[in-house]
Scaffold this motif. Structure first.
Motif, PDB file in Angstrom:
ATOM      1  N   SER A 173       0.963  -1.031   0.246  1.00 22.81           N
ATOM      2  CA  SER A 173      -0.073  -0.046  -0.108  1.00 22.81           C
ATOM      3  C   SER A 173       0.966   1.323  -0.087  1.00 22.81           C
ATOM      4  CB  SER A 173      -1.002  -0.193   1.274  1.00 22.81           C
ATOM      5  OG  SER A 173      -1.608  -1.008   0.998  1.00 22.81           O
ATOM      6  N   ALA A 174       0.331   2.254  -0.837  1.00 27.05           N
ATOM      7  CA  ALA A 174       1.331   3.578  -0.716  1.00 27.05           C
ATOM      8  C   ALA A 174       1.228   4.418   0.560  1.00 27.05           C
ATOM      9  CB  ALA A 174       0.687   4.371  -1.836  1.00 27.05           C
ATOM     10  N   GLY A 176       0.130   7.011   3.333  1.00 25.33           N
ATOM     11  CA  GLY A 176      -0.967   7.918   3.375  1.00 25.33           C
ATOM     12  C   GLY A 176      -0.150   9.212   3.904  1.00 25.33           C
ATOM     13  N   ASN A 190      -4.404  12.767   1.715  1.00 23.31           N
ATOM     14  CA  ASN A 190      -4.644  11.950   0.262  1.00 23.31           C
ATOM     15  C   ASN A 190      -5.428  10.713   0.380  1.00 23.31           C
ATOM     16  OD1 ASN A 190      -3.112  10.286   1.657  1.00 23.31           O
ATOM     17  ND2 ASN A 190      -1.150  10.404   0.175  1.00 23.31           N
ATOM     18  N   GLU A 191      -5.845  10.070  -0.547  1.00 19.83           N
ATOM     19  CA  GLU A 191      -6.809   9.267  -0.631  1.00 19.83           C
ATOM     20  C   GLU A 191      -6.030   7.683   0.213  1.00 19.83           C
ATOM     21  OE1 GLU A 191      -9.916   8.880  -1.161  1.00 19.83           O
ATOM     22  OE2 GLU A 191      -9.724  11.076  -1.525  1.00 19.83           O
ATOM     23  N   GLU A 192      -4.590   7.771  -0.029  1.00 19.26           N
ATOM     24  CA  GLU A 192      -4.206   6.498   0.861  1.00 19.26           C
ATOM     25  C   GLU A 192      -4.338   6.590   2.242  1.00 19.26           C
ATOM     26  OE1 GLU A 192      -2.307   6.784  -3.303  1.00 19.26           O
ATOM     27  OE2 GLU A 192      -2.800   8.361  -1.691  1.00 19.26           O
ATOM     28  N   ARG A 194      -6.745   8.222   3.917  1.00 20.61           N
ATOM     29  CA  ARG A 194      -8.068   7.826   3.998  1.00 20.61           C
ATOM     30  C   ARG A 194      -8.314   6.512   4.152  1.00 20.61           C
ATOM     31  NH1 ARG A 194     -11.863  12.193   3.787  1.00 20.61           N
ATOM     32  NH2 ARG A 194     -11.036  13.939   3.017  1.00 20.61           N
ATOM     33  N   THR A 195      -7.776   5.536   3.025  1.00 19.90           N
ATOM     34  CA  THR A 195      -7.963   4.136   3.408  1.00 19.90           C
ATOM     35  C   THR A 195      -7.346   3.515   4.293  1.00 19.90           C
ATOM     36  OG1 THR A 195      -7.795   4.008   0.633  1.00 19.90           O
ATOM     37  CG2 THR A 195      -7.192   2.127   1.985  1.00 19.90           C
ATOM     38  N   HIS A 196      -6.094   4.062   4.875  1.00 19.11           N
ATOM     39  CA  HIS A 196      -5.320   3.539   6.050  1.00 19.11           C
ATOM     40  C   HIS A 196      -6.378   3.951   7.345  1.00 19.11           C
ATOM     41  CE1 HIS A 196      -1.679   1.867   4.462  1.00 19.11           C
ATOM     42  NE2 HIS A 196      -1.376   3.186   3.916  1.00 19.11           N
ATOM     43  N   GLU A 271       1.732   4.405   6.756  1.00 20.94           N
ATOM     44  CA  GLU A 271       2.197   3.441   5.825  1.00 20.94           C
ATOM     45  C   GLU A 271       2.482   2.072   6.395  1.00 20.94           C
ATOM     46  OE1 GLU A 271       5.994   4.597   4.232  1.00 20.94           O
ATOM     47  OE2 GLU A 271       6.875   5.142   5.862  1.00 20.94           O
TER      48      GLU A 271
END
Length: 345
Positions: A173-174, A176, A190-192, A194-196, A271
């Protein structure tokens, strides 16, 4: 020992910063936690956790420490006193010289102050409670393989858990990114990230202008970066924590420099934890000494006993003794199991 409200939290054993799990009892929804930790990290206070972590006795009462004048502490003036709290008994839960948790117990106005017997009791429990917490960071946890304490409370209690078994980095995963302005307000994400954030357990949080609430341990990490920039503390603003599906994440923050050398925004990175991050916290959870972890790391690099002895300027007999201790603490029987348990991620 009676108390009216409390905050219980795990801490990262390297930095002492709060991480998951966290439990807030009888203090509303937990939204005031942001102000509590802002005061803890950025104001002049009596009995900060960073000092208790190094103190001979890791527990103390606020009224006793201030001679019955708790308003000498900024934390009491700006927050506790306004909530009707009359005294706070806090402790760092530590074992092996590392902090694995923190506790704040509160008594409301009209209740007696915490006495020396209360302090002694909590100090005596510091080691056993810390040992219990650190076992949750082992690959199998205290309850067996797959153990992940988890729950959620309602009303005035906010409860969640993240420590448990298994789990490594998050499959590429990239990172965040979260940006906080000089006033501590979250301004960009960033969207990363938000995903985390969506993968983290529920817990005490603070609302933001980004349309989502931010977990208090992320806020605390960002505040610590500012504290370091202001010269209030040293070290790193970094924590490790578990997601709901058992993955480990690393969260670290750094304060940028603004115009004229003034402290600028804080950037926070979330991350997947690296194998090195996981190896260290797992080694700490088993209670390995720095020397034992160093030898385990050299074993993972494929060095034989004689090569490790030469590299560390010790005898092969001493190396074998350290390895025997490592195997005993981690419940292992071979070098292959050691590498898989500590370094496979």
């Amino acid at each position: 020992m009676p108390f009216d409200a409390a905050v219980w939290s795990a801490t990262d054993p390297e930095t002492g910063l709060v991480t998951a799990p966290m439990l807030v009892e009888n203090l509303g929804s937990g939204e005031g936690c942001g102000a509590y930790w802002e005061s803890e990290l950025l104001e002049e206070n009596v009995l900060p956790f960073r000092d208790l972590a190094r103190a001979e006795v890791p527990a103390a009462g606020l009224r006793a420490a201030t001679g019955g004048l708790p308003a000498r502490s900024a934390r009491f003036r700006s927050l506790l006193g306004r909530q009707g709290i009359d005294d706070e008994l806090r402790a760092v839960l530590r074992v092996g010289g590392r902090p694995w948790g923190s506790v704040s117990l509160f008594r409301m106005r009209g209740a007696p102050a915490f006495g020396q017997d209360d302090v002694a009791l909590l100090a005596e429990l510091s080691g056993p409670l810390a040992d219990r917490l650190r076992r949750f960071a082992t690959p199998h946890g205290p309850g067996g393989e797959g153990t992940t304490p988890h729950g959620s409370g309602g009303g005035s209690t906010t409860r969640h858990g993240t420590n448990g078994a298994g789990g490594g980095g998050g499959g590429g995963s990239a990172p965040g990114l979260l940006l906080f302005d000089e006033n501590g307000e979250a301004t960009s994400i960033n969207e990363e990230a938000r995903t985390h954030l969506a993968s983290l357990p529920d817990g005490p949080s603070t609302p933001s202008a980004l349309g989502l609430s931010l977990p208090i341990w992320l806020i605390g990490t960002a505040l610590q970066a500012r504290a370091i920039a202001q010269g209030r503390d040293r070290g790193n603003a970094r924590i490790r924590l578990r997601t709901r599906d058992g993955r480990w994440l690393t969260c670290r923050a750094s304060c940028l420099t603004g115009s004229g050398g003034r402290p600028g925004p804080v950037v926070l990175v979330i991350e997947p934890a690296t194998p090195a991050d996981l190896a260290l916290i797992v080694a700490q959870s088993y209670g390995l000494t720095p020397r034992e972890f160093e030898i385990a790391r050299l074993v993972a690099q494929g060095l034989a006993t004689a090569e490790i002895a030469a590299a560390l300027f010790i005898s092969p007999h001493t190396v074998r003794g350290h390895l025997k201790a490592v195997f005993g603490k981690a419940g292992l029987s071979s070098r292959g199991e050691l590498v898989a348990r500590l370094f496979a991620g």
